[in-house]
Design an enzyme around this catalytic site. Structure first.
Site, PDB file in Angstrom:
ATOM      1  CG  ASP A 139      -2.192  -0.824   0.951  1.00  0.00           C
ATOM      2  OD1 ASP A 139      -2.192  -1.592  -0.024  1.00  0.00           O
ATOM      3  OD2 ASP A 139      -3.152  -0.704   1.723  1.00  0.00           O
TER       4      ASP A 139
ATOM      5  CB  CYS B  52       1.447  -6.469   3.848  1.00  0.00           C
ATOM      6  SG  CYS B  52       3.215  -6.231   4.201  1.00  0.00           S
ATOM      7  CG  ASP B  53      -1.835  -2.639   4.616  1.00  0.00           C
ATOM      8  OD1 ASP B  53      -0.711  -3.021   4.968  1.00  0.00           O
ATOM      9  OD2 ASP B  53      -2.218  -1.473   4.758  1.00  0.00           O
ATOM     10  CE  LYS B  54      -6.214  -2.970   1.775  1.00  0.00           C
ATOM     11  NZ  LYS B  54      -4.940  -2.436   2.234  1.00  0.00           N
TER      12      LYS B  54
ATOM     13  CB  CYS C 229       4.921  -0.165   8.174  1.00  0.00           C
ATOM     14  SG  CYS C 229       5.300  -0.060   6.407  1.00  0.00           S
TER      15      CYS C 229
ATOM     16  CD  GLU D 254      -4.666   2.149   2.986  1.00  0.00           C
ATOM     17  OE1 GLU D 254      -5.006   1.206   3.715  1.00  0.00           O
ATOM     18  OE2 GLU D 254      -3.478   2.487   2.814  1.00  0.00           O
TER      19      GLU D 254
ATOM     20  CB  SER E 161      -2.854   4.433   5.632  1.00  0.00           C
ATOM     21  OG  SER E 161      -1.810   3.758   6.297  1.00  0.00           O
TER      22      SER E 161
END
Length: 559
Positions: free
Chosen positions: A80, A121-123, A193, A444, A470
């Site tokens: 992202d 990670c995000d997705k 992150c 985002e 985010s």
């Protein structure tokens, strides 16, 4: 119980199938062992994934040592941060569905008995868990772990600081040399992150669901303890497959409520609302937005990690991790400790073994950072089907705010206004036509929220959008407004200068415009013409609203 793989590979009629396994190095004597797919999102594009090859290697050792046959395959992933603030962000949320679909295809096509989801990670984390829930297949999640925080002039930093540094640079408070030095500091290692952004939020949720072993969410990516955990996760997957424990055994109403309680105590990303809703949908568990408020109202905010505070995931690990947080919550009677886990024991057995090592990182129940949880769902005539804000990251003076709207129909126009210093203190910025359909893909808004914060406006400017934020965003950033503008939701009717009233403690979001005027505007409104091709065209045709998790449904709804 006969395994899935045995029904496909055993017996004389399956000789052709076994010949292909033979080419892979799987011997005839291996038939009968659980076939465990290693779904690995390793790639060289995402810092959180660059080391997953070493994680998967240890998982395979664990699977084989426990008597299973490990069979690795890959799924895609989107970073992202790299996709932010350009066309790439239209593909981020879309990738969640592609991850889930690709995993379903690989599992079903190859008759796997279970899977280990090597993810980060995000997705990618929610996409893999969605697939496991959809298939109800035995599954164990093992993440790549969080990145270590960086150091900038003696201060611990993570990715959000470089985005906020842009706001300081635009305002003239940062030189190009300052920005460059910060740029080189915020991402010092592999891993997701370092703050409690969406990636780490979802790993915490997954651990709280009982789908990963204790420590999975918080052991830093570079630590060797993560390799050991990966090996144990591989062995656990074999045991789960042998017992035939599908993912829905763990993704239950009680487990989801536990996960929402942990989410509230930690102050997780607003994106967890989208993803937990989508996971519940795949597990066929009914979940309403109001449940998030109900849980948050009863749950103290015990942890304050970046971007809401100065601590990072490595500090939560040192303090005892997710299990230590759950132990505190259980002391208040806020958890169901009887839910099962992929470790083979009830959740209470896991969290009772934890020890809180730092009372400042994980506050005691009588001294929380806030008396209620991190997220809040807002409702009102501007968001009839709800909106979400990370209440724990909002400055006290912005919890109740009213101001004139500054309306933008895309992020680029807003960024131009920020760079030109046209955002006035006291206003309410509205960014619309960036929802699941209108974005498309619900991009985002980390760049504008960080630029606003970096410009010193976090204490006077709110931002409302039908897109999303985010996990690194902070401030009065209200997203997921539903219905979205592209569906004719009230956010499409806002005009410059309209007064918008925000009352987060009362869960209220109101457009102060008379009903008859809104009716007149609605009659004149037209859906903007958009042309898409490929995956975006298919996504826009079938994606549902943010209030249902932006899952794929039947198409455009009636305004």
């Amino acid at each position: 119980m006969k395994s899935t793989s045995q029904s496909v590979f055993a017996g004389p009629a399956r000789a052709p199938h076994r010949s292909l396994l033979h080419a892979l190095g799987v011997d005839r004597s291996d038939i009968g062992r659980p076939f465990i797919g290693i779904a690995n999102s390793y790639n060289e594009l995402i810092p959180g994934h660059m080391h997953l090859d070493s994680i998967a290697r240890q998982v395979k050792y664990g699977v084989y040592q426990a008597g299973g046959i490990p069979l690795e395959f890959n799924v895609i992933g989107v970073c992202d941060g790299i996709a932010m603030n350009h066309e790439g962000m239209n593909y981020s949320l879309v990738s969640r569905e592609v991850v889930a679909d690709s995993l379903e295809i690989m599992v079903k096509a190859h008759a796997l008995d279970g899977v280990v989801l090597v993810t980060n990670c995000d997705k990618i984390v929610p996409g893999m868990v969605m697939a496991a829930a959809r298939l109800d297949i035995p599954a164990v999640v093992v993440s790549g772990g969080p990145m270590l925080a960086g150091d900038y002039k003696g201060t611990k930093v993570s990715l959000s600081q470089i985005f906020e540094g842009l706001g300081k640079y635009f305002k003239g408070d940062f030189t190009e040399e300052d920005l460059c030095e910060l740029e080189q500091s915020v991402c010092p290692t592999c891993g997701s992150c370092a703050g409690l952004f969406t990636a780490n939020s979802m790993s915490c949720v997954t651990e709280a669901l009982g789908l990963s072993l204790p420590g999975d969410a918080t052991i830093p990516a570079p630590f060797s303890a993560r390799l050991i955990l990966a090996r144990h996760s591989g062995a656990a997957a074999v045991e789960v497959a042998r017992k035939g424990w599908g993912a829905r055994r763990f993704i239950t109403p009680a487990a989801i409520r536990n996960a929402l309680t942990v989410d509230a105590a930690l102050g997780c990303s607003t994106n967890t609302v989208l993803h937990v809703m989508a996971i519940a949908n795949e597990a066929q568990v009914e979940l309403e937005l109001e449940t998030f408020n109900e849980v948050a109202d009863a749950t103290p905010n015990l942890v304050k990690l970046a971007p809401s505070g100065s601590y990072h995931m490595e500090d939560l690990y040192r303090a005892g991790g997710v299990m230590a947080v759950m132990k505190r919550l259980a002391e208040a009677g806020l958890l169901d400790g009887s839910v099962p886990t992929v470790g083979g024991v009830d959740m209470a057995v896991q969290y009772e073994a934890a020890v809180v090592q730092d009372d400042e990182v994980i506050r005691p129940l009588d001294r929380p950072y806030r008396p209620t949880g991190g997220l809040a769902m807002l409702f009102g005539n501007l968001a009839p089907r709800g909106a979400v804000v990370k209440e724990s990251a909002v400055l006290p003076e912005m919890l109740v705010h009213s101001g004139p709207a500054h309306v933008y129909d895309d992020e680029a126009t807003l960024m131009a206004a920020i760079e030109a210093d046209r955002i006035e203190p006291g206003c309410v910025v509205v960014v619309r036509y960036v929802g699941p359909k209108g974005g498309p893909g619900m991009p985002e808004m980390l760049t504008p929220t960080s630029a606003i914060a970096g410009a010193g406006l976090a204490d006077s400017v709110a931002l409302i959008t039908d897109g999303r934020f985010s996990g690194a965003s902070r401030g009065a950033s209200i997203g997921h407004v539903a219905p979205e503008a592209y569906e004719g939701g009230p956010i499409a009717l806002v005009e410059d200068g309209d007064i918008i009233s925000i009352d987060i403690p009362r869960r209220s979001l109101v457009l102060e415009v008379p009903d008859e005027e809104l009716t007149r505007r609605r009659q004149a409104w037209q859906r903007p013409a958009r042309e898409y091709s490929g995956v975006l065209r298919r996504y826009v045709a079938f994606v549902s609203g943010a209030d249902t998790g932006a899952v794929l449904g039947s198409g455009i709804s009636t305004p």
